[in-house]
Design a protein around this motif. Structure first.
Motif, PDB file in Angstrom:
ATOM      1  N   LEU A 185       0.821  -1.216   0.000  1.00 54.18           N
ATOM      2  CA  LEU A 185       0.000   0.000   0.000  1.00 54.18           C
ATOM      3  C   LEU A 185       0.850   1.259   0.000  1.00 54.18           C
ATOM      4  O   LEU A 185       0.587   2.192  -0.755  1.00 54.18           O
ATOM      5  CB  LEU A 185      -0.925   0.012   1.218  1.00 54.18           C
ATOM      6  CG  LEU A 185      -1.772   1.281   1.391  1.00 54.18           C
ATOM      7  CD1 LEU A 185      -2.784   1.406   0.245  1.00 54.18           C
ATOM      8  CD2 LEU A 185      -2.487   1.280   2.718  1.00 54.18           C
ATOM      9  N   LEU A 186       1.874   1.295   0.823  1.00 55.80           N
ATOM     10  CA  LEU A 186       2.616   2.534   1.040  1.00 55.80           C
ATOM     11  C   LEU A 186       3.789   2.734   0.096  1.00 55.80           C
ATOM     12  O   LEU A 186       4.439   3.773   0.145  1.00 55.80           O
ATOM     13  CB  LEU A 186       3.098   2.588   2.493  1.00 55.80           C
ATOM     14  CG  LEU A 186       1.977   2.592   3.530  1.00 55.80           C
ATOM     15  CD1 LEU A 186       2.550   2.506   4.932  1.00 55.80           C
ATOM     16  CD2 LEU A 186       1.076   3.809   3.388  1.00 55.80           C
TER      17      LEU A 186
ATOM     18  N   GLY B 220      -7.018   3.117   1.409  1.00 56.56           N
ATOM     19  CA  GLY B 220      -6.598   2.034   2.283  1.00 56.56           C
ATOM     20  C   GLY B 220      -6.663   2.426   3.752  1.00 56.56           C
ATOM     21  O   GLY B 220      -7.102   1.653   4.596  1.00 56.56           O
ATOM     22  N   ILE B 221      -6.258   3.641   4.047  1.00 57.93           N
ATOM     23  CA  ILE B 221      -6.304   4.130   5.426  1.00 57.93           C
ATOM     24  C   ILE B 221      -7.744   4.178   5.927  1.00 57.93           C
ATOM     25  O   ILE B 221      -8.029   3.804   7.065  1.00 57.93           O
ATOM     26  CB  ILE B 221      -5.616   5.508   5.535  1.00 57.93           C
ATOM     27  CG1 ILE B 221      -4.103   5.355   5.312  1.00 57.93           C
ATOM     28  CG2 ILE B 221      -5.904   6.160   6.888  1.00 57.93           C
ATOM     29  CD1 ILE B 221      -3.344   6.656   5.175  1.00 57.93           C
ATOM     30  N   ARG B 222      -8.668   4.602   5.081  1.00 56.40           N
ATOM     31  CA  ARG B 222     -10.080   4.671   5.487  1.00 56.40           C
ATOM     32  C   ARG B 222     -10.658   3.286   5.794  1.00 56.40           C
ATOM     33  O   ARG B 222     -11.626   3.171   6.534  1.00 56.40           O
ATOM     34  CB  ARG B 222     -10.907   5.365   4.410  1.00 56.40           C
ATOM     35  CG  ARG B 222     -10.716   6.875   4.391  1.00 56.40           C
ATOM     36  CD  ARG B 222     -11.723   7.570   3.491  1.00 56.40           C
ATOM     37  NE  ARG B 222     -11.583   7.195   2.092  1.00 56.40           N
ATOM     38  CZ  ARG B 222     -10.811   7.816   1.209  1.00 56.40           C
ATOM     39  NH1 ARG B 222     -10.107   8.863   1.568  1.00 56.40           N
ATOM     40  NH2 ARG B 222     -10.762   7.401  -0.036  1.00 56.40           N
ATOM     41  N   CYS B 223     -10.069   2.243   5.242  1.00 55.52           N
ATOM     42  CA  CYS B 223     -10.542   0.882   5.494  1.00 55.52           C
ATOM     43  C   CYS B 223     -10.012   0.302   6.802  1.00 55.52           C
ATOM     44  O   CYS B 223     -10.474  -0.745   7.241  1.00 55.52           O
ATOM     45  CB  CYS B 223     -10.111  -0.042   4.352  1.00 55.52           C
ATOM     46  SG  CYS B 223     -10.939   0.307   2.803  1.00 55.52           S
TER      47      CYS B 223
ATOM     48  N   ALA C 107       4.361   2.703  11.480  1.00 54.09           N
ATOM     49  CA  ALA C 107       5.762   2.317  11.694  1.00 54.09           C
ATOM     50  C   ALA C 107       6.460   2.065  10.358  1.00 54.09           C
ATOM     51  O   ALA C 107       7.605   2.492  10.151  1.00 54.09           O
ATOM     52  CB  ALA C 107       5.839   1.075  12.582  1.00 54.09           C
ATOM     53  N   TYR C 108       5.770   1.386   9.449  1.00 51.37           N
ATOM     54  CA  TYR C 108       6.356   1.116   8.133  1.00 51.37           C
ATOM     55  C   TYR C 108       6.606   2.421   7.380  1.00 51.37           C
ATOM     56  O   TYR C 108       7.682   2.637   6.814  1.00 51.37           O
ATOM     57  CB  TYR C 108       5.454   0.196   7.309  1.00 51.37           C
ATOM     58  CG  TYR C 108       6.072  -0.149   5.978  1.00 51.37           C
ATOM     59  CD1 TYR C 108       6.898  -1.260   5.852  1.00 51.37           C
ATOM     60  CD2 TYR C 108       5.862   0.645   4.859  1.00 51.37           C
ATOM     61  CE1 TYR C 108       7.496  -1.569   4.636  1.00 51.37           C
ATOM     62  CE2 TYR C 108       6.459   0.352   3.652  1.00 51.37           C
ATOM     63  CZ  TYR C 108       7.273  -0.759   3.545  1.00 51.37           C
ATOM     64  OH  TYR C 108       7.877  -1.043   2.339  1.00 51.37           O
TER      65      TYR C 108
ATOM     66  N   GLN D 148       1.664  10.076   7.232  1.00 56.13           N
ATOM     67  CA  GLN D 148       1.687   9.841   8.676  1.00 56.13           C
ATOM     68  C   GLN D 148       0.542  10.595   9.363  1.00 56.13           C
ATOM     69  O   GLN D 148      -0.114  10.060  10.254  1.00 56.13           O
ATOM     70  CB  GLN D 148       3.030  10.262   9.264  1.00 56.13           C
ATOM     71  CG  GLN D 148       4.169   9.406   8.783  1.00 56.13           C
ATOM     72  CD  GLN D 148       5.524  10.006   9.098  1.00 56.13           C
ATOM     73  OE1 GLN D 148       5.641  11.210   9.325  1.00 56.13           O
ATOM     74  NE2 GLN D 148       6.544   9.173   9.112  1.00 56.13           N
ATOM     75  N   ASP D 149       0.308  11.825   8.928  1.00 61.59           N
ATOM     76  CA  ASP D 149      -0.792  12.623   9.496  1.00 61.59           C
ATOM     77  C   ASP D 149      -2.143  11.953   9.261  1.00 61.59           C
ATOM     78  O   ASP D 149      -2.996  11.927  10.145  1.00 61.59           O
ATOM     79  CB  ASP D 149      -0.809  14.036   8.904  1.00 61.59           C
ATOM     80  CG  ASP D 149       0.350  14.888   9.381  1.00 61.59           C
ATOM     81  OD1 ASP D 149       1.007  14.518  10.386  1.00 61.59           O
ATOM     82  OD2 ASP D 149       0.598  15.929   8.744  1.00 61.59           O
TER      83      ASP D 149
END
Length: 74
Positions: A18-19, A30-33, A45-46, A57-58
């Motif tokens: 993802l990142l 992806g973050i919203r999931c 961390a990744y 990160q935010d």
């Protein structure tokens, strides 16, 4: 915890997948999931170790705050 969306995100779209992209929209989707603090911590961390993009990160931290707030509402 097995079978929840957080586990699915980790299995189907691990942090390195993802990142690693440069496109912000798929990362934000992806973050919203993500629905567990532990999952978010893994991705944070990744991101910190590999890409270190402040805006990503935010967004991860914001999602964690949203989850904490929603846990307090239940």
């Amino acid at each position: 915890m097995s079978g929840n969306t957080g586990d699915t995100v980790l299995e189907d779209l691990p942090p390195e997948r993802l990142l690693s992209g440069d496109q912000l929209q798929p990362i934000l989707a992806g973050i919203r999931c993500m629905d567990s603090i532990e999952t978010i911590q893994t991705y944070l961390a990744y991101e910190t170790k590999h890409q270190d993009r402040t805006h990503v990160q935010d967004k991860l931290r914001l999602r964690a705050r949203e989850l904490r707030r929603s846990d307090g509402d239940e």
